[in-house]
Scaffold this active site. Sequence first.
Site, short mmCIF file in Angstrom:
data_model
loop_
_atom_site.label_atom_id
_atom_site.label_comp_id
_atom_site.label_asym_id
_atom_site.label_seq_id
_atom_site.Cartn_x
_atom_site.Cartn_y
_atom_site.Cartn_z
N GLN A 128 4.33 3.53 4.82
CA GLN A 128 4.59 4.19 3.55
C GLN A 128 4.18 5.67 3.56
OE1 GLN A 128 2.61 1.80 0.56
NE2 GLN A 128 3.81 -0.02 1.05
N HIS A 192 -0.10 2.48 0.77
CA HIS A 192 -0.79 2.86 -0.46
C HIS A 192 -1.46 4.23 -0.40
CE1 HIS A 192 -1.15 -1.54 -2.11
NE2 HIS A 192 0.05 -1.27 -1.59
N GLU A 288 2.02 -1.65 -13.47
CA GLU A 288 1.45 -1.15 -14.72
C GLU A 288 1.91 0.25 -15.08
OE1 GLU A 288 -2.90 -3.41 -14.11
OE2 GLU A 288 -2.79 -1.21 -14.26
N TYR A 298 -9.81 1.63 -14.52
CA TYR A 298 -8.58 0.91 -14.80
C TYR A 298 -8.50 -0.45 -14.11
CZ TYR A 298 -7.31 4.72 -17.69
OH TYR A 298 -7.31 5.62 -18.74
N TYR A 309 0.62 -11.61 -2.42
CA TYR A 309 1.98 -11.95 -2.02
C TYR A 309 2.05 -13.38 -1.48
CZ TYR A 309 2.97 -7.01 -2.61
OH TYR A 309 3.11 -5.76 -3.15
#
Length: 415
Positions: A128, A192, A288, A298, A309
Amino acid sequence: MNKSMITLVAAAAFISCNNKAAGTQQQVEPTTTETTTSNQLPPVEDRQPNTTIKPAFQGQTRIAGVKTSTVYSHKVIADGLAKPWSVKELPDGRLLVTEKGGTLRIVTPEGAISKAITGLPPVDAKGQGGLLDVLLDTDFANNRMLYWTFSAKTNSGNLTAVAKGKLSADESKVESPTIIYRADPAYDGDKHFGSRIVFDKDGNLIVTTGERSDLATRPQAQLLNSALGKVIRITKDGKPTSGNPFADKADAKPEIYSYGHRNPQGLAIHPATKDIWVSEMGPQGGDEINLIAEGKNYGWPTITYGEEYSGKVIGEGIGQKEGLEQPVYYWDPVLSPSGMTFYAGNAIPEWQNNLFICGLNSKHIARLVIKDNKVVGEERLLADEGQRFRDITEGKNGVLYAVTDEGRLYRIAKQ
């Protein structure tokens, strides 16, 4: 539904399908104003949720559907970009696009794609990672300064980094590129990075970072001595902003603005309130939308509306805990949210202050109608295109531009 309404809906569907078959530009027919304003359509999501975790309040998920009544169209203005990740409009109306492999390009409104802009530091583009978000300085027309985020290699792995540099007058390269911030600690992983960047109302840089996904790093979202899983507030030189909530706390990184985030790939400033909003990828379920307040936690991974998963429970399998912030809205199953923008234009008045979020594996753009910081309606745009939407931005005259992982650049505008 009465007969006249059924006729209108059927006609709209017939016209939409015919226009889709005719080419890349599709006209979207309106429904009635009554349908748009009364929020009586069913929720756009009708699949079974992954978890049995209950929402904290009514309307936190699966809100009533809405339908845009203004006639608008979408058009593919460029194709063949290499995994574009971010798009921003230049002052002259052209589009600046990052490509994940490490390339900046400029695309004209007619679809001409420039040669690669050189001079950027190398990126670690596996998984990513790569060249991610880009941001124009508030005085770009005069100073030509750019800011961008990317995954940078280090001796101990990689991390989310922020750099700045000047776009040369001939637009062939970025001059004097300088890395101004690194989200420590580095980690040998490929997921991430978070990595959106905007200016807040005071001209500071707001940057999101991911918690790097793996079980080994996940707890760092809760640690104030780590920059992973955070919203960061820094100056244009990469220094912690004066007045940050943990600046005076021992063993806390002074650049942290909020914490407890998973993989925040969307970031936008509300055009009216100037509040900071974030879209955050959850695990399986639990994506979210968060309204960010300084110093707040949070919750990830202590609370979540998703599951692993594999189907296993995360932590205690709870969605609420005292002292931890609730999302304004969440999806289960996932939207897979990435870039997002608020609509500030007046070309389509019913879109004003609405939030548009790119969906990756959901393959559509979500439009959220927000009132008093609550979501009151949801619509899916461009769902027939079959594209993984990565980023979206508003340009001049109320036009939206979006890029997809498959290499397309879309223009969405009033017909």
